[in-house]
Design an enzyme around this catalytic site. Sequence first.
Site, PDB file in Angstrom:
ATOM      1  N   ASN A   1      -4.109  11.992   7.068  1.00 53.28           N
ATOM      2  CA  ASN A   1      -3.603  12.547   5.809  1.00 53.28           C
ATOM      3  C   ASN A   1      -4.830  12.839   4.949  1.00 53.28           C
ATOM      4  O   ASN A   1      -5.399  11.932   4.352  1.00 53.28           O
ATOM      5  CB  ASN A   1      -2.668  11.529   5.133  1.00 53.28           C
ATOM      6  CG  ASN A   1      -2.189  11.999   3.770  1.00 53.28           C
ATOM      7  OD1 ASN A   1      -2.420  13.155   3.394  1.00 53.28           O
ATOM      8  ND2 ASN A   1      -1.536  11.119   3.033  1.00 53.28           N
TER       9      ASN A   1
ATOM     10  N   GLU B   1       2.436   8.784  -3.198  1.00 58.19           N
ATOM     11  CA  GLU B   1       1.772   9.504  -4.294  1.00 58.19           C
ATOM     12  C   GLU B   1       2.682  10.596  -4.849  1.00 58.19           C
ATOM     13  O   GLU B   1       2.615  10.920  -6.042  1.00 58.19           O
ATOM     14  CB  GLU B   1       0.424  10.063  -3.807  1.00 58.19           C
ATOM     15  CG  GLU B   1      -0.598   8.930  -3.649  1.00 58.19           C
ATOM     16  CD  GLU B   1      -1.661   9.150  -2.584  1.00 58.19           C
ATOM     17  OE1 GLU B   1      -1.846  10.294  -2.127  1.00 58.19           O
ATOM     18  OE2 GLU B   1      -2.301   8.149  -2.195  1.00 58.19           O
TER      19      GLU B   1
ATOM     20  N   GLY C   1      -5.338   3.224   0.089  1.00 58.54           N
ATOM     21  CA  GLY C   1      -6.594   3.538  -0.587  1.00 58.54           C
ATOM     22  C   GLY C   1      -7.247   2.344  -1.255  1.00 58.54           C
ATOM     23  O   GLY C   1      -8.185   2.503  -2.039  1.00 58.54           O
TER      24      GLY C   1
ATOM     25  N   SER D   1      -4.872   1.876   4.436  1.00 59.46           N
ATOM     26  CA  SER D   1      -6.194   1.340   4.780  1.00 59.46           C
ATOM     27  C   SER D   1      -6.346   1.022   6.265  1.00 59.46           C
ATOM     28  O   SER D   1      -7.058   0.086   6.636  1.00 59.46           O
ATOM     29  CB  SER D   1      -6.525   0.119   3.918  1.00 59.46           C
ATOM     30  OG  SER D   1      -6.544   0.486   2.545  1.00 59.46           O
TER      31      SER D   1
HETATM   32  P1  PGA Z   1      -5.440   5.278   3.196  1.00 60.05           P
HETATM   33  O1  PGA Z   1      -4.211   6.267   2.916  1.00 60.05           O
HETATM   34  O2  PGA Z   1      -5.616   5.203   4.695  1.00 60.05           O
HETATM   35  O3  PGA Z   1      -6.621   5.889   2.517  1.00 60.05           O
HETATM   36  O4  PGA Z   1      -5.059   3.946   2.649  1.00 60.05           O
HETATM   37  C1  PGA Z   1      -3.072   6.286   3.724  1.00 60.05           C
HETATM   38  C2  PGA Z   1      -2.054   7.245   3.174  1.00 60.05           C
HETATM   39  O5  PGA Z   1      -1.883   7.294   1.943  1.00 60.05           O
HETATM   40  O6  PGA Z   1      -1.395   7.969   3.934  1.00 60.05           O
END
Ligand code: PGA
Length: 268
Positions: free
Chosen positions: A12, A112, A187, A223
Amino acid sequence: MNPNRPTIIAGNWKMNGSRAANAALLDGIGQAWSALAHQAPSCQVLVCAPTVYLSQISEHIQSSVQIKSTSIAIHLGAQDVSTQSSGAYTGECAAGMLKEAGCSHVIVGHSERRQYHGETDTTVAAKAKAALAQGLQPIVCVGETLAQRDAGQAITVVSAQLKAVTDLLQTDAARIAVAYEPVWAIGTGRTASPEQAQEIHAALRNALTSARAAGVPILYGGSMNAANAQALLSQPDIDGGLIGGASLKPADFTQIISAAHALRAGPH
Ligand code: PGA
């Protein structure tokens, strides 16, 4: 993971990229994969990119020597889709348009979008339906906030998010993919432990089984990285990953693909 269900490793990219950076990232994935292995990955590999770059990426995947000379097939996904098929919806993008740009998948209901754009369970379900109507596989995101987890509501929250989708789709629910993304892990560098993730994935699996969609792959997101992918993907109900930050680094993303490939190839 379970070899009877598809394994999907999806990047993503969120709102990152440029024409030059996209090409370098895709070529980097191709090169890193050929350095690791010569056979085709035994999982589906997907990048979900900003809408404006989808056509560029689709063309690049088909024309790049660095990608064509390797065994990796990179599929393309969008990060959102309209509930509508055409008309006066300024700023929106319809599923048919995404399909024409080269997409096979689309993320719907990412936290989000739920958080910053007010998407409700009802909207997310309508988006999943609009995607399926054009032959795109929706990756339906569910996940609890930290406050909800601390209040012991994680399973209740994700079950309700999923139920809105399976209730609307009925028998078509068998054609979706699900991503469990705990909001507190996105994130933040704070990953759900394999056991925490498996507990929720098992609950989602039960809900999907009741909705006669037992074969739906359930990805983990939040993450996931090169260091923790193997442990997460080893869990019986984790069928892949939706990867943000680490998907922007070709070596890390390829390590995650490799972990999935090795687990699928077995023996354990
Ligand atoms: P991240 O994001 O791996 O940076 O935690 C995952 C996502 O929001 O799909």
